[in-house]
Design a protein around this motif. Structure first.
Motif, short mmCIF file in Angstrom:
data_model
loop_
_atom_site.label_atom_id
_atom_site.label_comp_id
_atom_site.label_asym_id
_atom_site.label_seq_id
_atom_site.Cartn_x
_atom_site.Cartn_y
_atom_site.Cartn_z
N ASP A 211 -5.86 5.29 0.52
CA ASP A 211 -5.47 4.07 -0.20
C ASP A 211 -3.98 4.11 -0.49
OD1 ASP A 211 -8.09 3.06 -0.35
OD2 ASP A 211 -8.51 4.23 -2.14
N ASN A 212 -3.43 5.30 -0.57
CA ASN A 212 -2.02 5.50 -0.90
C ASN A 212 -1.18 5.44 0.37
OD1 ASN A 212 0.40 7.35 -1.14
ND2 ASN A 212 -0.19 7.12 -3.30
N LEU A 213 -0.22 4.53 0.41
CA LEU A 213 0.60 4.33 1.62
C LEU A 213 1.41 5.57 1.96
CD1 LEU A 213 1.61 2.49 3.89
CD2 LEU A 213 3.34 1.63 2.28
N ASN B 41 7.85 -1.11 5.59
CA ASN B 41 7.69 -1.29 4.15
C ASN B 41 6.40 -2.05 3.85
OD1 ASN B 41 10.15 -0.03 3.44
ND2 ASN B 41 11.24 -1.86 4.10
N SER B 42 5.55 -2.16 4.84
CA SER B 42 4.31 -2.91 4.72
C SER B 42 3.18 -2.04 4.20
CB SER B 42 3.92 -3.47 6.09
OG SER B 42 4.97 -4.23 6.63
N GLY B 43 2.07 -2.68 3.93
CA GLY B 43 0.86 -1.95 3.58
C GLY B 43 0.22 -1.32 4.81
N ILE B 44 -0.87 -0.63 4.60
CA ILE B 44 -1.52 0.10 5.69
C ILE B 44 -1.95 -0.83 6.82
CG2 ILE B 44 -3.56 1.48 6.28
CD1 ILE B 44 -3.24 2.85 3.51
N GLU B 45 -2.63 -1.91 6.50
CA GLU B 45 -3.10 -2.83 7.54
C GLU B 45 -1.94 -3.41 8.35
OE1 GLU B 45 -6.10 -3.77 8.65
OE2 GLU B 45 -7.21 -2.51 7.25
N GLU B 46 -0.88 -3.81 7.67
CA GLU B 46 0.28 -4.39 8.36
C GLU B 46 1.00 -3.34 9.19
OE1 GLU B 46 2.58 -7.33 9.79
OE2 GLU B 46 0.85 -7.61 8.51
N LYS C 82 -6.98 4.52 7.97
CA LYS C 82 -7.07 3.45 6.98
C LYS C 82 -8.36 3.55 6.16
CE LYS C 82 -9.12 -0.24 9.72
NZ LYS C 82 -8.92 -1.54 10.34
#
Length: 83
Positions: free
Chosen positions: A27-29, A68-73, A23
């Motif tokens: 920045d790009n998932l 389908n979430s962001g990196i943190e999720e 993380k």
């Protein structure tokens, strides 16, 4: 770590630790997911006869692929073992 279930748990947690490391790098998932999938594959090769390790790494890869979430999720989903 001794015992098949413990090896599987350690492998799954190892992929989560890779995710936490990544993380800071991505920045790009899509790039993050590709990198993390490669790390899960690498983790699985550490004990090629450990069925529980292979299974746990495959479960982590399924979470990565289906999220389908962001990196943190995504990291949270991995830690909880859910999508």
């Amino acid at each position: 770590v001794r015992g098949a279930p413990a090896i599987g748990i350690a492998g799954a947690q190892g992929v989560v630790l890779y995710a936490q490391e990544g993380k800071e790098k991505f920045d790009n998932l899509a790039e993050f997911k590709t990198w993390l999938t490669e790390k899960a594959d690498y983790m699985a090769t550490s004990r090629p006869t450990a069925v529980n390790l292979m299974w746990a790494c495959e479960q982590q890869k399924n979470i990565i692929k289906n999220s389908n979430s962001g990196i943190e999720e995504l990291i949270k989903e991995q830690s909880e073992g859910t999508v």
